[in-house]
Design a protein around this motif. Structure first.
Motif, mmCIF file in Angstrom:
data_model
loop_
_atom_site.group_PDB
_atom_site.id
_atom_site.type_symbol
_atom_site.label_atom_id
_atom_site.label_comp_id
_atom_site.label_asym_id
_atom_site.label_seq_id
_atom_site.Cartn_x
_atom_site.Cartn_y
_atom_site.Cartn_z
ATOM 1 N N MET A 1 0.838 -1.171 0.000
ATOM 2 C CA MET A 1 0.000 0.000 0.000
ATOM 3 C C MET A 1 0.884 1.234 0.000
ATOM 4 S SD MET A 1 -3.122 -0.871 2.651
ATOM 5 C CE MET A 1 -2.584 0.447 3.629
ATOM 6 N N PRO A 2 0.583 2.182 -0.827
ATOM 7 C CA PRO A 2 1.319 3.437 -0.808
ATOM 8 C C PRO A 2 0.989 4.232 0.459
ATOM 9 C CG PRO A 2 -0.048 3.249 -2.784
ATOM 10 C CD PRO A 2 -0.370 2.095 -1.912
ATOM 11 N N PRO A 3 1.942 4.953 1.014
ATOM 12 C CA PRO A 3 1.659 5.774 2.206
ATOM 13 C C PRO A 3 0.541 6.781 1.923
ATOM 14 C CG PRO A 3 4.016 5.716 1.741
ATOM 15 C CD PRO A 3 3.320 5.059 0.587
ATOM 16 N N GLY A 4 -0.350 6.949 2.900
ATOM 17 C CA GLY A 4 -1.436 7.920 2.756
ATOM 18 C C GLY A 4 -2.566 7.480 1.845
ATOM 19 N N ARG A 5 -2.577 6.217 1.441
ATOM 20 C CA ARG A 5 -3.633 5.707 0.559
ATOM 21 C C ARG A 5 -4.158 4.386 1.108
ATOM 22 N NH1 ARG A 5 -4.415 8.477 -4.007
ATOM 23 N NH2 ARG A 5 -5.285 6.701 -5.086
ATOM 24 N N PRO A 6 -5.103 4.450 2.067
ATOM 25 C CA PRO A 6 -5.613 3.229 2.689
ATOM 26 C C PRO A 6 -6.524 2.411 1.771
ATOM 27 C CG PRO A 6 -6.822 5.127 3.484
ATOM 28 C CD PRO A 6 -5.718 5.650 2.623
ATOM 29 N N VAL A 7 -6.644 1.150 2.103
ATOM 30 C CA VAL A 7 -7.593 0.255 1.445
ATOM 31 C C VAL A 7 -8.895 0.336 2.232
ATOM 32 C CG1 VAL A 7 -8.123 -2.158 0.934
ATOM 33 C CG2 VAL A 7 -5.820 -1.273 0.563
ATOM 34 N N LEU A 8 -9.990 0.615 1.556
ATOM 35 C CA LEU A 8 -11.296 0.730 2.202
ATOM 36 C C LEU A 8 -12.193 -0.398 1.712
ATOM 37 C CD1 LEU A 8 -11.851 4.568 1.761
ATOM 38 C CD2 LEU A 8 -10.780 3.364 3.659
ATOM 39 N N LEU A 9 -12.813 -1.111 2.657
ATOM 40 C CA LEU A 9 -13.694 -2.214 2.306
ATOM 41 C C LEU A 9 -15.057 -2.024 2.955
ATOM 42 C CD1 LEU A 9 -11.228 -5.188 2.760
ATOM 43 C CD2 LEU A 9 -11.888 -4.058 0.642
ATOM 44 N N GLY A 10 -16.085 -2.149 2.150
ATOM 45 C CA GLY A 10 -17.447 -2.070 2.660
ATOM 46 C C GLY A 10 -17.993 -3.457 2.928
ATOM 47 N N ASP A 11 -19.219 -3.526 3.417
ATOM 48 C CA ASP A 11 -19.807 -4.823 3.748
ATOM 49 C C ASP A 11 -20.743 -5.351 2.672
ATOM 50 O OD1 ASP A 11 -21.811 -3.012 4.127
ATOM 51 O OD2 ASP A 11 -22.441 -3.767 6.059
ATOM 52 N N ASN A 12 -20.903 -4.634 1.576
ATOM 53 C CA ASN A 12 -21.805 -5.067 0.512
ATOM 54 C C ASN A 12 -21.022 -5.116 -0.797
ATOM 55 O OD1 ASN A 12 -23.770 -5.438 -1.413
ATOM 56 N ND2 ASN A 12 -25.252 -4.118 -0.406
ATOM 57 N N GLN A 13 -20.489 -6.281 -1.114
ATOM 58 C CA GLN A 13 -19.639 -6.414 -2.298
ATOM 59 C C GLN A 13 -20.356 -6.093 -3.600
ATOM 60 O OE1 GLN A 13 -17.764 -10.218 -2.508
ATOM 61 N NE2 GLN A 13 -16.759 -10.005 -0.527
ATOM 62 N N GLU A 14 -21.620 -6.462 -3.709
ATOM 63 C CA GLU A 14 -22.337 -6.264 -4.964
ATOM 64 C C GLU A 14 -22.693 -4.805 -5.216
ATOM 65 O OE1 GLU A 14 -23.403 -8.775 -2.779
ATOM 66 O OE2 GLU A 14 -22.202 -10.235 -3.867
ATOM 67 N N ALA A 15 -23.089 -4.075 -4.174
ATOM 68 C CA ALA A 15 -23.561 -2.698 -4.362
ATOM 69 C C ALA A 15 -22.581 -1.653 -3.825
ATOM 70 C CB ALA A 15 -24.917 -2.513 -3.673
ATOM 71 N N GLY A 16 -21.472 -2.089 -3.242
ATOM 72 C CA GLY A 16 -20.537 -1.148 -2.638
ATOM 73 C C GLY A 16 -19.587 -0.531 -3.657
#
Length: 50
Positions: free
Chosen positions: A1-16
């Motif tokens: 991961m590049p610094p200052g660029r987080p990975v964001l994950l939601g709980d709805n894979q189909e509509a997220g």
């Protein structure tokens, strides 16, 4: 991961709209954080700092 660029994950894979679709987000665009404890096979996973 590049610094200052987080990975964001939601709980709805189909509509997220999250890092699964667009990659890492700029940190300045993150408006808030919601944490949910993860469970695996009935055991609660806790971070080392807790």
């Amino acid at each position: 991961m590049p610094p200052g660029r987080p990975v964001l994950l939601g709980d709805n894979q189909e509509a997220g709209y999250d890092s699964r679709h667009v990659g890492c987000f700029p940190a300045e665009r993150v408006l808030g954080v919601v944490l949910r404890p993860l469970r695996r096979r009935g055991f609660r996973i806790r971070s080392a700092g807790r």
